[in-house]
Design a protein around this motif. Sequence first.
Motif, PDB file in Angstrom:
ATOM      1  N   LEU A 186       0.841  -1.206   0.000  1.00  0.00           N
ATOM      2  CA  LEU A 186       0.000   0.000   0.000  1.00  0.00           C
ATOM      3  C   LEU A 186       0.876   1.257   0.000  1.00  0.00           C
ATOM      4  O   LEU A 186       1.785   1.386   0.805  1.00  0.00           O
ATOM      5  N   ASN A 187       0.573   2.173  -0.923  1.00  0.00           N
ATOM      6  CA  ASN A 187       1.388   3.374  -1.062  1.00  0.00           C
ATOM      7  C   ASN A 187       0.516   4.516  -1.577  1.00  0.00           C
ATOM      8  O   ASN A 187      -0.675   4.329  -1.823  1.00  0.00           O
ATOM      9  N   ILE A 241      -6.098   2.934   9.861  1.00  0.00           N
ATOM     10  CA  ILE A 241      -6.815   4.113   9.359  1.00  0.00           C
ATOM     11  C   ILE A 241      -7.593   3.760   8.092  1.00  0.00           C
ATOM     12  O   ILE A 241      -8.754   4.143   7.936  1.00  0.00           O
ATOM     13  N   ALA A 242      -6.985   2.981   7.198  1.00  0.00           N
ATOM     14  CA  ALA A 242      -7.676   2.576   5.968  1.00  0.00           C
ATOM     15  C   ALA A 242      -8.931   1.773   6.296  1.00  0.00           C
ATOM     16  O   ALA A 242     -10.024   2.059   5.792  1.00  0.00           O
ATOM     17  N   LEU A 243      -8.781   0.782   7.174  1.00  0.00           N
ATOM     18  CA  LEU A 243      -9.907  -0.089   7.522  1.00  0.00           C
ATOM     19  C   LEU A 243     -11.054   0.715   8.130  1.00  0.00           C
ATOM     20  O   LEU A 243     -12.212   0.604   7.712  1.00  0.00           O
TER      21      LEU A 243
ATOM     22  N   GLY B 151      -1.721  14.053   0.703  1.00  0.00           N
ATOM     23  CA  GLY B 151      -0.763  13.516  -0.248  1.00  0.00           C
ATOM     24  C   GLY B 151       0.441  14.360  -0.600  1.00  0.00           C
ATOM     25  O   GLY B 151       1.313  13.908  -1.325  1.00  0.00           O
ATOM     26  N   ALA B 152       0.531  15.572  -0.075  1.00  0.00           N
ATOM     27  CA  ALA B 152       1.668  16.411  -0.461  1.00  0.00           C
ATOM     28  C   ALA B 152       2.931  16.043   0.304  1.00  0.00           C
ATOM     29  O   ALA B 152       4.025  16.124  -0.229  1.00  0.00           O
ATOM     30  N   ASN B 153       2.781  15.606   1.546  1.00  0.00           N
ATOM     31  CA  ASN B 153       3.942  15.360   2.407  1.00  0.00           C
ATOM     32  C   ASN B 153       3.878  13.945   2.964  1.00  0.00           C
ATOM     33  O   ASN B 153       3.154  13.688   3.925  1.00  0.00           O
ATOM     34  N   VAL B 154       4.642  13.018   2.374  1.00  0.00           N
ATOM     35  CA  VAL B 154       4.541  11.634   2.831  1.00  0.00           C
ATOM     36  C   VAL B 154       5.166  11.441   4.197  1.00  0.00           C
ATOM     37  O   VAL B 154       4.814  10.524   4.913  1.00  0.00           O
ATOM     38  N   GLU B 155       6.101  12.310   4.572  1.00  0.00           N
ATOM     39  CA  GLU B 155       6.651  12.220   5.922  1.00  0.00           C
ATOM     40  C   GLU B 155       6.533  13.577   6.606  1.00  0.00           C
ATOM     41  O   GLU B 155       6.933  14.592   6.048  1.00  0.00           O
ATOM     42  N   SER B 238      -0.801   8.683   5.355  1.00  0.00           N
ATOM     43  CA  SER B 238      -2.056   8.136   5.873  1.00  0.00           C
ATOM     44  C   SER B 238      -3.264   8.858   5.281  1.00  0.00           C
ATOM     45  O   SER B 238      -4.290   8.239   5.015  1.00  0.00           O
ATOM     46  N   GLY B 239      -3.136  10.164   5.081  1.00  0.00           N
ATOM     47  CA  GLY B 239      -4.263  10.949   4.567  1.00  0.00           C
ATOM     48  C   GLY B 239      -4.617  10.547   3.142  1.00  0.00           C
ATOM     49  O   GLY B 239      -5.792  10.426   2.788  1.00  0.00           O
TER      50      GLY B 239
END
Lengths: 353, 353
Positions: A186-187, A241-243, B151-155, B238-239
Amino acid sequence: MSHTSPIISVDAMGADQGPSIAVEGIEHILKRRHDSAARFLVHGDEAQLSPLIEKLSAKARDRIAVQHTDTEVRMTDKPSEAVRRSRGSSMWNALAAVKAGDADVVVSAGNTGALMAISKVVLRMKKGVHRPAISASWPTPRGHTVVLDVGANVECGPSQLVEFAIMGEAFHRAVHGSTNPTVGLLNVGQEELKGNDTVRAAARLIREAALDLNYHGFVEGDDISLGLTDVVVTDGFSGNIALKTAEGAVKLVGHWMREAFTSSITAKIGAAFLQMGGLDHLRAKLDPRSINGGVLLGLNGMVVKSHGGTDGEGFATALGLGIDMAGSHFLTEIEANLDRLKAAEEQSSESNS
Amino acid sequence: MSHTSPIISVDAMGADQGPSIAVEGIEHILKRRHDSAARFLVHGDEAQLSPLIEKLSAKARDRIAVQHTDTEVRMTDKPSEAVRRSRGSSMWNALAAVKAGDADVVVSAGNTGALMAISKVVLRMKKGVHRPAISASWPTPRGHTVVLDVGANVECGPSQLVEFAIMGEAFHRAVHGSTNPTVGLLNVGQEELKGNDTVRAAARLIREAALDLNYHGFVEGDDISLGLTDVVVTDGFSGNIALKTAEGAVKLVGHWMREAFTSSITAKIGAAFLQMGGLDHLRAKLDPRSINGGVLLGLNGMVVKSHGGTDGEGFATALGLGIDMAGSHFLTEIEANLDRLKAAEEQSSESNS
């Protein structure tokens, strides 16, 4: 150890609403699976359980044996406390029964952290597994997608994600019956450069190790419900979070649907026709109780975690998953896959030295 | 700079299906918002745009001015390449028009990474913002929940999450009209001890800094669709997964619904009645095109990102969001909030020294 008829070890004291949930669950699952020969070893307070069991059908009563205990793990117990203090609790005893070979699989709706921690102490982890993971089986138009981890490990390194891939693949084969399940990571995008360091390193590890996995590559959130791959691997933070986000979205759609079905007389007539013509099937699919049951992977024994807040119907779904697992080659599949992982790691360290 | 009638700067070359998407989007939004005086500064290849615009209604044609360019950012361009090579492209020019005060807000369906990177160069970031975030407005039974970053900042570090909270709160006030929006931090549980170090540190920062935020605490995935808080703050990894997973789950339910509505003659009759009685409203709510449009937060200027794969109806939704933003106090609200953050940080460093 597998018994001629599956024996399910039930932690009856774990559900938020008390032991009636587990007892009703047994009645429900024996109705749904009327051919099943499953038996239930029920752990909990006999004084509370007996009057509940007396109300059941003769068939259900015959299948239940109660093992009394008056201690239980509470939802507020921290995992470390639970391990120290809860020896002899319904959760502990349910796990110990599987360890002793008296049952095939545990089903509990109790405190997740405590269940993880006590499982590790009682059943021990399989060789080569860093930490257990929790998997969820997600319905899709193509069958089921197994998503893991959905909450056991909030921080995961790349090699843990590889373990999840190996375990999830074995689980899909054993429980959902696929022969060569595809695995996705997942990405936030499908391109190789997307994502954070951990997920990119995990992708490299899976590709480079000779794991003989049917690895698809990166997948995105919407690919889960699409069923693009049979297994979706992620860390417990994003997976949880996805679930839960998906559960929330489905609930929201259900809310809108009810609104639409009652918004006018014409709509109500339409809904009544639909009711006769197959709406129940849709309603069952949208019912979170119909997909209740996470599986703890990586242990020397099979453990199903039910939602704490579920009811008898939902608990029955978790029991059904336990029955499926009891009749599967889940443990040997996982072991074979972990051997593959170990061999690949040894090969890689030899070629590096 | 705000104009008497809103002026939307449109990157017409960004959509996967080409410039017809943007042109059709303008026609659609002028029908949906027939009272709006919005005008459109359309950036792209005149040779492709002119024949498309000629087909529009007289009203739409009157509202469009084309600024020709024959270069465009491709979906495959890396952000750093895009910054170096795409000066004069439709995306760059669309942003430059806002910078120059010729338009109020940019709408683009182009490459997200490039849009972020070029926005930072052309519009520059607001003082005190580390990196821009992308927010999504999520429909709930109670209105809209603003989720960022999607999605702009993965970390993200803890202080970035605090910035997101501050910016999301201002956005909700300006665009969704709430007076004192509640803010939640997305986590795997509501208890203080849950989650990873980053999210726990962010919670401490928000609580300790005198930010005057209506901070609710941790929220879980299912709380987003429930609308438990007005703003949900999370990292871009996560977002993004939450947003796309929800989209996938809603699509899956739509698939099941169509199955249920056509599963029998009786169901088809029911669906026909529903069709007359309000099903369109439900269908519109489930249509991903009805919630198309992420907003880039943290820049000296307003930028709306449409899905690349959308059609004219979906692009119209993004244009509508742009019109709403053009008429709002979004930029001043964000600035006021960032001043609050800066003051809180100064106070905290004084009290520490």
